[in-house]
Design a protein around this motif. Structure first.
Motif, short mmCIF file in Angstrom:
data_model
loop_
_atom_site.label_atom_id
_atom_site.label_comp_id
_atom_site.label_asym_id
_atom_site.label_seq_id
_atom_site.Cartn_x
_atom_site.Cartn_y
_atom_site.Cartn_z
N LYS A 1 0.86 -1.18 0.00
CA LYS A 1 0.00 0.00 0.00
C LYS A 1 0.90 1.23 0.00
CE LYS A 1 -3.58 -0.43 2.49
NZ LYS A 1 -4.55 -0.50 3.59
N ILE A 2 0.84 2.02 -1.07
CA ILE A 2 1.68 3.21 -1.20
C ILE A 2 0.91 4.41 -0.64
CG2 ILE A 2 2.98 4.67 -2.78
CD1 ILE A 2 3.01 2.22 -4.70
N MET A 3 1.59 5.12 0.25
CA MET A 3 0.99 6.27 0.92
C MET A 3 1.88 7.49 0.71
SD MET A 3 -1.68 4.84 2.34
CE MET A 3 -2.25 6.04 3.54
N ASP A 4 1.29 8.67 0.84
CA ASP A 4 2.03 9.93 0.77
C ASP A 4 2.01 10.54 2.17
OD1 ASP A 4 3.14 12.41 0.19
OD2 ASP A 4 1.27 13.21 -0.63
N LYS A 5 3.19 10.71 2.74
CA LYS A 5 3.33 11.27 4.09
C LYS A 5 3.01 12.76 4.07
CE LYS A 5 4.74 11.10 8.40
NZ LYS A 5 3.85 10.49 9.35
N ASP A 6 2.04 13.15 4.90
CA ASP A 6 1.68 14.56 5.03
C ASP A 6 1.94 15.01 6.45
OD1 ASP A 6 0.87 14.96 2.40
OD2 ASP A 6 -1.17 14.27 2.80
N THR A 7 2.37 16.26 6.61
CA THR A 7 2.72 16.77 7.92
C THR A 7 1.51 17.27 8.70
OG1 THR A 7 4.86 17.43 7.03
CG2 THR A 7 4.23 18.39 9.14
N PHE A 8 0.65 18.02 8.05
CA PHE A 8 -0.45 18.67 8.78
C PHE A 8 -1.81 18.04 8.55
CE2 PHE A 8 2.84 21.94 8.08
CZ PHE A 8 3.18 22.14 9.41
N SER A 9 -1.86 16.93 7.82
CA SER A 9 -3.14 16.24 7.58
C SER A 9 -2.87 14.74 7.51
CB SER A 9 -3.78 16.74 6.28
OG SER A 9 -2.94 16.45 5.18
N ALA A 10 -3.93 13.98 7.37
CA ALA A 10 -3.80 12.52 7.28
C ALA A 10 -3.03 12.16 6.01
CB ALA A 10 -5.18 11.88 7.25
N ASP A 11 -2.25 11.09 6.07
CA ASP A 11 -1.50 10.62 4.91
C ASP A 11 -2.47 10.22 3.80
OD1 ASP A 11 0.67 11.05 6.51
OD2 ASP A 11 1.20 8.95 6.73
N ASP A 12 -2.07 10.50 2.56
CA ASP A 12 -2.92 10.21 1.39
C ASP A 12 -2.62 8.82 0.83
OD1 ASP A 12 -4.04 12.84 1.36
OD2 ASP A 12 -2.21 13.57 0.41
N PHE A 13 -3.66 8.13 0.42
CA PHE A 13 -3.53 6.86 -0.28
C PHE A 13 -3.12 7.15 -1.72
CE2 PHE A 13 -5.52 3.60 -2.99
CZ PHE A 13 -4.90 2.46 -2.49
N VAL A 14 -2.03 6.54 -2.18
CA VAL A 14 -1.55 6.75 -3.55
C VAL A 14 -2.00 5.61 -4.45
CG1 VAL A 14 0.50 7.00 -5.01
CG2 VAL A 14 0.43 8.07 -2.75
N GLY A 15 -1.88 4.38 -3.97
CA GLY A 15 -2.26 3.21 -4.74
C GLY A 15 -1.82 1.95 -4.03
N GLU A 16 -2.18 0.80 -4.64
CA GLU A 16 -1.90 -0.48 -4.01
C GLU A 16 -1.55 -1.52 -5.06
OE1 GLU A 16 -4.50 -1.76 -0.67
OE2 GLU A 16 -4.95 -3.46 -1.97
N ALA A 17 -0.62 -2.40 -4.69
CA ALA A 17 -0.26 -3.53 -5.55
C ALA A 17 -0.39 -4.80 -4.73
CB ALA A 17 1.16 -3.39 -6.07
N SER A 18 -0.85 -5.87 -5.35
CA SER A 18 -0.97 -7.18 -4.70
C SER A 18 -0.11 -8.17 -5.46
CB SER A 18 -2.41 -7.67 -4.70
OG SER A 18 -3.22 -6.80 -3.94
N ILE A 19 0.66 -8.96 -4.72
CA ILE A 19 1.50 -9.98 -5.34
C ILE A 19 1.11 -11.32 -4.76
CG2 ILE A 19 3.86 -10.77 -5.75
CD1 ILE A 19 4.77 -7.86 -5.16
#
Length: 154
Positions: free
Chosen positions: A74-92
């Motif tokens: 699960k790829i996330m974007d780290k944010d300082t002043f808000s909740a981290d954003d979901f970028v996308g997901e890969a399943s293997i």
């Protein structure tokens, strides 16, 4: 139950959609295998093409009770002043790798690109991951024991 170690080599990603408007995004990955979870470092300012080059290990039982052999990234974007954003997901799906590793003692999948999908299942980039599964060797007890002591071959 036979077990082993699944080693995940998180290499990099390409073509990820930006979630930040003013700055480049700071992506990281949450790796999940069944109830186990690990988190990569944050690739600060890397935008849609982060590089991690990190290794993670998971304990694996094969065959497992639930027959679910999926590694989720699960790829996330780290944010300082808000909740981290979901970028996308890969399943293997790793069942074939585990079966081969149980048979041969070790199985490897060199770093390969996997599709990253959004929540609506649309394509949003690629993540490159390598996998190595190593079967745990069970301790073999020497059958010749004398008076409670094992007989040395030397």
């Amino acid at each position: 139950m036979p077990s082993g170690i699944l080693e995940v080599q998180l290499v990099d990603a390409r073509g990820l959609g930006e979630t930040d408007f003013l700055n480049s995004m700071d992506p990281y990955v949450i790796l999940q295998y069944k109830s186990q979870e690990s988190k990569s470092s944050v690739a600060r300012g890397a935008g849609g093409s982060p590089v991690w080059n990190e290794r993670f290990t998971f304990r694996v039982d094969y065959p497992g009770a639930d027959n679910q052999y999926k590694l989720i990234l699960k790829i996330m974007d780290k944010d300082t002043f808000s909740a981290d954003d979901f970028v996308g997901e890969a399943s293997i799906h790793v069942e074939d790798l585990l079966a081969l590793g149980m048979e041969r003692g070790k199985a490897e999948l060199h770093p390969t690109k996997h599709r990253v999908l959004l929540a609506d299942r649309s394509y949003c980039g690629e993540i490159r991951v390598g996998l190595i599964f190593t079967r745990k060797v069970e301790d073999v007890v020497d059958r010749e024991e004398y008076g409670g002591w094992r007989h040395s071959q030397y």
